[in-house]
Structures are given as structure tokens and as C-alpha cells.
Design an enzyme around this catalytic site. Structure first.
Site, PDB file in Angstrom:
ATOM      1  CG  ASP A 112      -1.896   1.142   1.234  1.00 15.32           C
ATOM      2  OD1 ASP A 112      -1.568   2.219   0.669  1.00 15.32           O
ATOM      3  OD2 ASP A 112      -2.989   0.981   1.777  1.00 15.32           O
TER       4      ASP A 112
ATOM      5  CG  ASN B 113      -0.063   1.571 -12.553  1.00 13.63           C
ATOM      6  OD1 ASN B 113      -0.421   2.120 -13.581  1.00 13.63           O
ATOM      7  ND2 ASN B 113      -0.899   0.805 -11.830  1.00 13.63           N
TER       8      ASN B 113
ATOM      9  CE1 TYR C 288      -5.205  10.892 -11.888  1.00 16.43           C
ATOM     10  CE2 TYR C 288      -5.683  12.208 -13.841  1.00 16.43           C
ATOM     11  CZ  TYR C 288      -5.144  11.080 -13.258  1.00 16.43           C
ATOM     12  OH  TYR C 288      -4.521  10.132 -14.040  1.00 16.43           O
TER      13      TYR C 288
ATOM     14  CE  LYS D  67      -1.657  10.359 -12.275  1.00  6.27           C
ATOM     15  NZ  LYS D  67      -0.910   9.171 -11.839  1.00  6.27           N
TER      16      LYS D  67
HETATM   17  P1  NAP Z   1      -7.447   1.453 -11.907  1.00  9.78           P
HETATM   18  O1  NAP Z   1      -7.914   0.364 -12.787  1.00  9.78           O
HETATM   19  O2  NAP Z   1      -8.385   2.109 -10.977  1.00  9.78           O
HETATM   20  O3  NAP Z   1      -6.165   0.920 -11.110  1.00  9.78           O
HETATM   21  C1  NAP Z   1      -5.570   1.674 -10.087  1.00  9.78           C
HETATM   22  C2  NAP Z   1      -4.702   0.742  -9.289  1.00  9.78           C
HETATM   23  O4  NAP Z   1      -4.062   1.510  -8.249  1.00  9.78           O
HETATM   24  C3  NAP Z   1      -5.501  -0.364  -8.596  1.00  9.78           C
HETATM   25  O5  NAP Z   1      -4.754  -1.549  -8.621  1.00  9.78           O
HETATM   26  C4  NAP Z   1      -5.609   0.168  -7.174  1.00  9.78           C
HETATM   27  O6  NAP Z   1      -5.783  -0.862  -6.214  1.00  9.78           O
HETATM   28  C5  NAP Z   1      -4.244   0.800  -7.048  1.00  9.78           C
HETATM   29  N1  NAP Z   1      -4.119   1.654  -5.886  1.00  9.78           N
HETATM   30  C6  NAP Z   1      -4.854   2.738  -5.546  1.00  9.78           C
HETATM   31  N2  NAP Z   1      -4.437   3.219  -4.365  1.00  9.78           N
HETATM   32  C7  NAP Z   1      -3.416   2.428  -3.955  1.00  9.78           C
HETATM   33  C8  NAP Z   1      -2.581   2.404  -2.826  1.00  9.78           C
HETATM   34  N3  NAP Z   1      -2.709   3.295  -1.819  1.00  9.78           N
HETATM   35  N4  NAP Z   1      -1.604   1.456  -2.747  1.00  9.78           N
HETATM   36  C9  NAP Z   1      -1.470   0.557  -3.721  1.00  9.78           C
HETATM   37  N5  NAP Z   1      -2.247   0.499  -4.800  1.00  9.78           N
HETATM   38  C10 NAP Z   1      -3.214   1.432  -4.914  1.00  9.78           C
HETATM   39  O7  NAP Z   1      -6.837   2.674 -12.764  1.00  9.78           O
HETATM   40  P2  NAP Z   1      -5.877   2.726 -14.045  1.00  9.78           P
HETATM   41  O8  NAP Z   1      -6.609   3.469 -15.088  1.00  9.78           O
HETATM   42  O9  NAP Z   1      -5.306   1.401 -14.352  1.00  9.78           O
HETATM   43  O10 NAP Z   1      -4.761   3.714 -13.474  1.00  9.78           O
HETATM   44  C11 NAP Z   1      -3.402   3.347 -13.338  1.00  9.78           C
HETATM   45  C12 NAP Z   1      -2.563   4.606 -13.422  1.00  9.78           C
HETATM   46  O11 NAP Z   1      -2.748   5.200 -14.718  1.00  9.78           O
HETATM   47  C13 NAP Z   1      -2.943   5.683 -12.410  1.00  9.78           C
HETATM   48  O12 NAP Z   1      -1.766   6.296 -11.901  1.00  9.78           O
HETATM   49  C14 NAP Z   1      -3.739   6.682 -13.240  1.00  9.78           C
HETATM   50  O13 NAP Z   1      -3.647   7.986 -12.720  1.00  9.78           O
HETATM   51  C15 NAP Z   1      -2.998   6.579 -14.572  1.00  9.78           C
HETATM   52  N6  NAP Z   1      -3.769   7.057 -15.728  1.00  9.78           N
HETATM   53  C16 NAP Z   1      -4.921   6.434 -16.096  1.00  9.78           C
HETATM   54  C17 NAP Z   1      -5.609   6.902 -17.211  1.00  9.78           C
HETATM   55  C18 NAP Z   1      -6.864   6.247 -17.696  1.00  9.78           C
HETATM   56  O14 NAP Z   1      -7.470   6.762 -18.659  1.00  9.78           O
HETATM   57  N7  NAP Z   1      -7.307   5.143 -17.113  1.00  9.78           N
HETATM   58  C19 NAP Z   1      -5.125   8.011 -17.925  1.00  9.78           C
HETATM   59  C20 NAP Z   1      -3.952   8.628 -17.508  1.00  9.78           C
HETATM   60  C21 NAP Z   1      -3.266   8.128 -16.411  1.00  9.78           C
HETATM   61  P3  NAP Z   1      -7.263  -1.312  -5.668  1.00  9.78           P
HETATM   62  O15 NAP Z   1      -7.800  -2.286  -6.669  1.00  9.78           O
HETATM   63  O16 NAP Z   1      -6.945  -1.925  -4.350  1.00  9.78           O
HETATM   64  O17 NAP Z   1      -8.077  -0.060  -5.566  1.00  9.78           O
END
Ligand code: NAP
Length: 237
Positions: free
Chosen positions: A61, A88, A160, A164
Site C-alpha cells: 500500500d 503506477n 488529480y 500528476k
Molecule cells: P485502476 O484500474 O483504478 O487501477 C488503479 C490501481 O491503483 C488499482 O490496482 C488500485 O488498487 C491501485 N491503488 C490505488 N491506491 C493504492 C494504494 N494506496 N496502494 C497501492 N495500490 C493502490 O486505474 P488505471 O486506469 O489502471 O490507473 C493506473 C494509473 O494510470 C494511475 O496512476 C492513473 O492515474 C494513470 N492514468 C490512467 C488513465 C486512464 O485513462 N485510465 C489516464 C492517464 C493516467 P485497488 O484495486 O486496491 O483499488
């Protein structure tokens, strides 16, 4: 003895883009430590990736220092080094007018997206220094850019987007400090990816979203450091 197989740690890798980054690095022959805060979700995701290579769940975490320190000790004991860190794990926040955002709302997002990255990077840097070619990849977003066209289009979420922007700044600070070491530090923007993060509204698949991170994690010695990239190349900060 230092293990010759590359060891990678991906935070927040139990689903979404992180899980696909873990899969991609495992397919490249790395031992991948799939970081997840929830053991059940983490073990399940690691099981799902067994066909892709060596993927091992590690409880992590990013907002809990004890959890981070325990994971780092475990990695040191098992491997004696780390070659790739992908920061990530990330959380979002609802869009609202900047003037309506409270300190509490912004702190909640920064705990994971900014302070979590510092906690993990600070704790693991000694192990990255033991790698012959350490790589740090920070998963950022175009939303973090202050200058790209569209950065402030619509009503961005200030907690957010600014988290970033801060992550991009951390990327440059670490890269500058580590410029005379083999460690490269870059930020990658995955694009708008269909994950839980946006209720699967994104237009890219998590696999597509993982491509830039995998590229930055596997840069050779001539690759860049201190940059911000997406699949099409360099982005403006
Ligand atoms: P996601 O499916 O919601 O995955 C987020 C992951 O982060 C999940 O595994 C979550 O775990 C984990 N997490 C959150 N808080 C945490 C903590 N305190 N310790 C450890 N793990 C934690 O989102 P995603 O879209 O794959 O996002 C991944 C990254 O990409 C993020 O940094 C996001 O800002 C970035 N991003 C995403 C997009 C997009 O369009 N999706 C665009 C630009 C950037 P749980 O399952 O336990 O919640």
C-alpha cells in the site's frame, strides 16, 4: 549474490493498466513483483498472469510506510536489487470548480499519486542503485501537463491534474539527481484507457495503455531520462 534476471516492481498492479504493465514485463522475461494493497486481489491477479511469466504478488500500500518498508525488505532479502520500478498506483477525484476544492480532497489524491510515489521511491532507491541499469517509470497523465493543447480543456479535476503535474516535477528532480548513475527516470502518459478509474469510459485498452510504460521500463543505456512521453513521443510539461 546478485540475481541476473531483471526484477521489476509495479505498484497498483492488481487491475487496469498496472496489471497489463506487469504482464508485459513478465513476457519480456523479468521477474515481476505485482504490488497490490489487497492480498486477495493481488494474489488473484498474479495467478491470472502465470502463463505470461514469473509474476509474484507482493503486498504494497503506497500510502503506508510500514507496508512499503516490509515490501522493500522482502525484495532485498529475495533478490538483493531492483531493476525496474513502475509507480503506477493512482487514484482520481471528481471534477469540480477549482474554487470548490477543499484541502482534504486534494490531500487525499496527493497521498497516493504524489506522497505514495515519494515513499516508494525513497525506500527502494538503494536497491535500484544496485542494478546495473535501473529504470523508474512514473505513470502520469496528459492532464498533468501545464502547456499541452487541451491540458485545461473542459473542467479538469484540480486534485488529480495537479497531482500528476507534481509527479512530473518529481520525475525531473529524481532524474537530475541520478543523471550520473545508470538509473533513468521518466514519466509516461497512457492515454484515455478503459479502466475502473473512469468507469471504463476510456477509448484505449489497458494493454494499449501499458505500452509506453513497458517501453520506458526497458530503455537501453542510450535512452532518455527526465522526460515525459506517450506512444507518439515526447510531451510538453
Ligand atoms: P485502476 O484500474 O483504478 O487501477 C488503479 C490501481 O491503483 C488499482 O490496482 C488500485 O488498487 C491501485 N491503488 C490505488 N491506491 C493504492 C494504494 N494506496 N496502494 C497501492 N495500490 C493502490 O486505474 P488505471 O486506469 O489502471 O490507473 C493506473 C494509473 O494510470 C494511475 O496512476 C492513473 O492515474 C494513470 N492514468 C490512467 C488513465 C486512464 O485513462 N485510465 C489516464 C492517464 C493516467 P485497488 O484495486 O486496491 O483499488
Amino acid at each position: 549474490m546478485i540475481n541476473e534476471t531483471k526484477v521489476a516492481l509495479v505498484t497498483g498492479a492488481n487491475k487496469g493498466i498496472g496489471k497489463e504493465i506487469a504482464r508485459g514485463l513478465a513476457r519480456k522475461g523479468m521477474t515481476v513483483l505485482l504490488g497490490a494493497r489487497n492480498p486477495e486481489r493481488g494474489r488473484q491477479a498474479a495467478r491470472e498472469l502465470t502463463a505470461d511469466g514469473e509474476v509474484i504478488f507482493i503486498q504494497l500500500d503506497v500510502t503506508h510506510e510500514e507496508s512499503v518498508n516490509a515490501a522493500v525488505q522482502e525484495i532485498e532479502k529475495r533478490y538483493g536489487k531492483l531493476d525496474v520500478l513502475v509507480n503506477n498506483a493512482g487514484v482520481g477525484a471528481a471534477r469540480s470548480k477549482p474554487g470548490e476544492v477543499t484541502t482534504e480532497q486534494i490531500r487525499k489524491v496527493y497521498e497516493t499519486n504524489v506522497f505514495g510515489v515519494v515513499t516508494v521511491t525513497h525506500a527502494i532507491l538503494p536497491l535500484l542503485r544496485k542494478s546495473p541499469a535501473g529504470r523508474i517509470v512514473n505513470i502520469s497523465s496528459l492532464r498533468g501537463s501545464l502547456s499541452s493543447p487541451g491540458a485545461f480543456v473542459g473542467q479538469p479535476s484540480m486534485p488529480y491534474s495537479s497531482s500528476k503535474t507534481a509527479l512530473n516535477a518529481l520525475t525531473v528532480h529524481y532524474a537530475k539527481e541520478l543523471a550520473d548513475t545508470p538509473i533513468k527516470v521518466n514519466a509516461g502518459a497512457p492515454g484515455f484507457v478503459a479502466t475502473d478509474f473512469n468507469n471504463f469510459a476510456g477509448e484505449r485498452t489497458p494493454e494499449q495503455g501499458s505500452v509506453i510504460a513497458i517501453k520506458l521500463a526497458t530503455l537501453d543505456e542510450n535512452g532518455p531520462t527526465g522526460g515525459f512521453f506517450d506512444d507518439n513521443g515526447s510531451l510538453s510539461w
